[in-house]
Design an enzyme around this catalytic site. Structure first.
Site, PDB file in Angstrom:
ATOM      1  N   ASP A 102      24.826   8.030 -52.417  1.00 54.49           N
ATOM      2  CA  ASP A 102      23.213   7.959 -51.218  1.00 54.49           C
ATOM      3  C   ASP A 102      23.293   7.854 -49.785  1.00 54.49           C
ATOM      4  O   ASP A 102      24.381   6.392 -49.784  1.00 54.49           O
ATOM      5  CB  ASP A 102      22.130   7.685 -52.192  1.00 54.49           C
ATOM      6  CG  ASP A 102      20.330   7.609 -51.188  1.00 54.49           C
ATOM      7  OD1 ASP A 102      20.318   8.593 -51.051  1.00 54.49           O
ATOM      8  OD2 ASP A 102      20.093   6.844 -50.005  1.00 54.49           O
ATOM      9  N   HIS A 148      14.311   4.198 -50.439  1.00 52.86           N
ATOM     10  CA  HIS A 148      14.814   4.290 -49.300  1.00 52.86           C
ATOM     11  C   HIS A 148      16.297   3.096 -48.734  1.00 52.86           C
ATOM     12  O   HIS A 148      16.571   3.642 -47.823  1.00 52.86           O
ATOM     13  CB  HIS A 148      14.009   4.875 -47.946  1.00 52.86           C
ATOM     14  CG  HIS A 148      13.082   5.468 -48.431  1.00 52.86           C
ATOM     15  ND1 HIS A 148      13.490   7.366 -47.948  1.00 52.86           N
ATOM     16  CD2 HIS A 148      11.924   5.995 -48.196  1.00 52.86           C
ATOM     17  CE1 HIS A 148      12.389   7.804 -48.942  1.00 52.86           C
ATOM     18  NE2 HIS A 148      11.973   6.804 -48.881  1.00 52.86           N
ATOM     19  N   GLU A 157      21.973   7.002 -45.913  1.00 48.47           N
ATOM     20  CA  GLU A 157      20.930   6.619 -44.602  1.00 48.47           C
ATOM     21  C   GLU A 157      21.203   6.806 -43.631  1.00 48.47           C
ATOM     22  O   GLU A 157      22.408   6.288 -43.005  1.00 48.47           O
ATOM     23  CB  GLU A 157      20.219   4.911 -45.016  1.00 48.47           C
ATOM     24  CG  GLU A 157      19.714   4.228 -46.164  1.00 48.47           C
ATOM     25  CD  GLU A 157      18.491   5.572 -46.836  1.00 48.47           C
ATOM     26  OE1 GLU A 157      17.819   6.120 -45.848  1.00 48.47           O
ATOM     27  OE2 GLU A 157      18.388   5.667 -48.010  1.00 48.47           O
ATOM     28  N   ASP A 170      18.908   4.004 -54.156  1.00 50.06           N
ATOM     29  CA  ASP A 170      18.452   5.370 -54.132  1.00 50.06           C
ATOM     30  C   ASP A 170      19.630   6.153 -55.112  1.00 50.06           C
ATOM     31  O   ASP A 170      19.087   7.126 -56.575  1.00 50.06           O
ATOM     32  CB  ASP A 170      18.968   5.660 -52.852  1.00 50.06           C
ATOM     33  CG  ASP A 170      17.023   5.764 -52.649  1.00 50.06           C
ATOM     34  OD1 ASP A 170      16.116   4.625 -52.786  1.00 50.06           O
ATOM     35  OD2 ASP A 170      17.109   6.623 -51.634  1.00 50.06           O
TER      36      ASP A 170
END
Length: 590
Positions: free
Chosen positions: A33, A175, A35, A180
């Site tokens: 994942d 998030h 960001e 995540d």
């Protein structure tokens, strides 16, 4: 060495079910994942955090987490969403250091992400920016899988937060990359558990799963057990051993398996699999050999579930007859009568349009009667309209009529200028008067003529050659060799590593099918066109040519691109009321 012969090759060894693919219990997944500062790497957005979990057989093998210096300010709304602030990343490593570390962590794994195109797209973008080769990862998208499994009764949507609740994930997505990724691991395991009950047990089945494939189709996945990983042709048969469907693939087993677990949602294919009781395979030395075998098998068996190429004998040709007063005629086959033939055409309508274009250009007779050399009949209305030279009543002498026939033959076989000139002038005149429908009729006639004559010129040149031997190096570095005789593929093979190329080619030619020149062609037009496409492709080297392989410099082919482009543009037009504004690029909510 492989030659084109009617004998079928069977793969006899039986394999266990697990050999149909990689069992999910043995696959190491790297669930990742990211960001980011925005939704588009190409638009300048940067990665601010990478989190990943490595897992196999339900056991966590390791975790990877790091903040990333985005080299710029993090937008306020992103900071509020992720909790990652500028002060947190000021001392973080740059993506140039993080990416190689992540790739080392994920080496040999199958990448998993929720909305994988987003996360994998960012990683690939920065790999390309750094000049790094992107590993050939298999990828699983849990969002895509969920949309095929989760119903409205399970969850209102397929966001990560919603799926985490459905599968009681041990980590709540917030998030942040690692949290995540951990939640995505639980979602992946939940989805795999549900799919296991539907007969999905391998990575290949997981990647290609579609809820639209019936359970009856999945129960027949064992039919793929006898199919090898090799290029060739596959045949579905029913209980009476009748051929239901013929197809071709560069990887037979992978393709056949898709009929049982993949997104094969065509209704007739589901019906076909329901009737199938066996799948035969014929391995081929080259993709071209596979294409040709497929065409021949479809023409031989006429499988009810194949829509194309079943009836090559139903072709239509345009014939310029050989008689006292020659004429143009539509016929269904080519015979040995010394006449000139053009075609075959894709349909009877196309052949009729081509015929109309020629009749618009040349006042050749259109009656079907056999006329004596000295006519004494009353002419028809076409003569009164100056659309026929009227040999029936003696209005034209044989020499003048013969000159007209030579112009027709030259237009069909060499230069289309007469037809192009006449039809273009008519289209311009109709367009000037805003009679666009009539202009369109002539446009379609001209396009049919150009396509038909171009096809005839190209095929005739190939068919005249007694033999063409050509070779091309494949992606694996080996040389594929094809022997073509009178437009028919007579042999195909791949030169073994270390073998003497000349000796191999000589043996292949000696074992090739004997093909004799016959009226028309020994092969179907579709087979010859497939061969032509290969011969004209980049990298092909001619080894031997017996005969003259050429096309007229001023032939119809040079005009073909214009008509194909016009046709493509018409099909690409979208009505104004169907156009939609592009959606803004953003990261889907989790």
């Amino acid at each position: 060495m492989s030659t084109i012969a009617p004998a079928a090759t069977r793969w006899e060894a039986q394999r266990s079910f697990d050999q149909l693919g990689r069992p999910l219990r043995d696959v190491t997944f790297c669930v990742v994942d990211l960001e980011t500062t925005g939704g588009s790497a190409a638009g300048g957005s940067m990665i601010t955090e990478v989190g990943a979990v490595k897992v196999r057989g339900g056991e966590v093998l390791g975790e990877f987490q790091t903040l990333v210096d985005p080299r710029g300010e993090i937008p306020a709304f992103i900071a509020v969403l992720t909790g990652i602030t500028n002060s947190m990343v000021v001392d973080a490593p740059p993506i140039e250091s993080v990416l190689p570390a992540f790739l080392e962590f994920a080496e040999g794994c199958v990448l998993v992400a929720h909305n994988a195109p987003f996360d994998v797209g960012f990683l690939r973008h920065f790999a390309e920016q750094q000049g790094r080769a992107w590993p050939r990862f298999d990828v699983v998208d849990t969002a895509k899988l969920a949309r095929r499994v989760i119903t409205r009764d399970d969850a209102p949507n397929c966001k990560l937060s919603s799926l985490a609740k459905v599968f009681n994930a041990s980590t709540t997505p917030n998030h942040r990359a690692l949290a995540d990724a951990r939640a995505t691991v639980d979602v992946l395991h939940g989805l795999m558990e549900r799919l296991g009950g539907l007969g999905v047990h391998t990575l290949e089945e997981l990647q290609t799963f579609s809820a639209k494939v019936s359970s009856a189709q999945r129960r027949k996945r064992h039919l793929a057990e006898s199919v090898p990983h090799a290029p060739g042709v596959y045949l579905f048969r029913d209980e009476q051993q009748r051929v239901l469907y013929v197809g071709t693939s560069k990887d037979l087993r992978t393709r056949v398996r898709t009929y049982f677990t993949a997104s094969e949602t065509r209704t007739r294919m589901g019906e076909m699999v329901g009737l199938a009781s066996r799948v035969d395979s014929i391995t081929c030395a080259t993709p071209l050999e596979a294409e040709v075998r497929e065409l021949r098998l479809i023409a031989e068996h006429k499988p009810r579930y194949n829509r194309r190429s079943r009836f090559p004998e139903k072709a239509h040709y345009l014939k310029l007859t050989r008689e006292a007063w020659p004429r143009l005629s539509l016929v269904r086959k080519v015979v040995d009568d010394d006449a000139d033939y053009v075609g075959p055409f894709s349909s009877k309508k196309a052949a009729e349009r081509c015929l109309a274009a020629l009749h618009d250009t040349f006042p050749v007779r259109q009656c079907t009667d056999r006329l004596p050399r000295h006519g004494n009949r009353t002419p028809c209305v076409l003569a009164e309209m100056s659309k026929c030279l009227a040999p029936c009543d003696g209005s034209v002498d044989p020499a003048t009529y013969g000159a007209l026939v030579r112009r027709i033959r030259d237009s069909l076989l060499r230069q289309p200028n007469d037809v192009l000139g006449v039809i273009n002038r008519r289209m311009e005149a109709f367009a000037a008067e805003e009679r666009f429908e009539e202009a369109g009729v002539h446009r379609d006639r001209l396009a049919a003529f150009v396509r038909g004559s171009a096809r005839a010129q190209r095929l005739a040149s190939l068919v005249r050659c007694r033999e063409i031997v050509a070779t091309r190096r494949g992606d694996d570095g080996r040389w594929a060799v094809h022997v073509v005789r009178h437009g028919r593929l007579a042999a195909a093979g791949v030169i073994p590593a270390g073998a003497d190329a000349r000796s191999y080619v000589d043996r292949l030619r000696g074992a090739a099918e004997t093909v004799r020149a016959v009226p028309g062609a020994p092969a179907t037009a579709e087979e010859s066109e497939r061969i032509l496409r290969w011969l004209e492709s980049d990298g092909v080297r001619l080894v031997e040519v017996e005969g003259e392989w050429s096309c007229p410099v001023g032939g119809s082919r040079r005009h073909l691109a214009m008509f194909e482009a016009a046709s493509d543009s018409r099909h690409a037009v979208v009505p104004f009321d169907e156009r939609r504004a592009p959606s803004p690029v953003h990261r889907p909510a989790r």
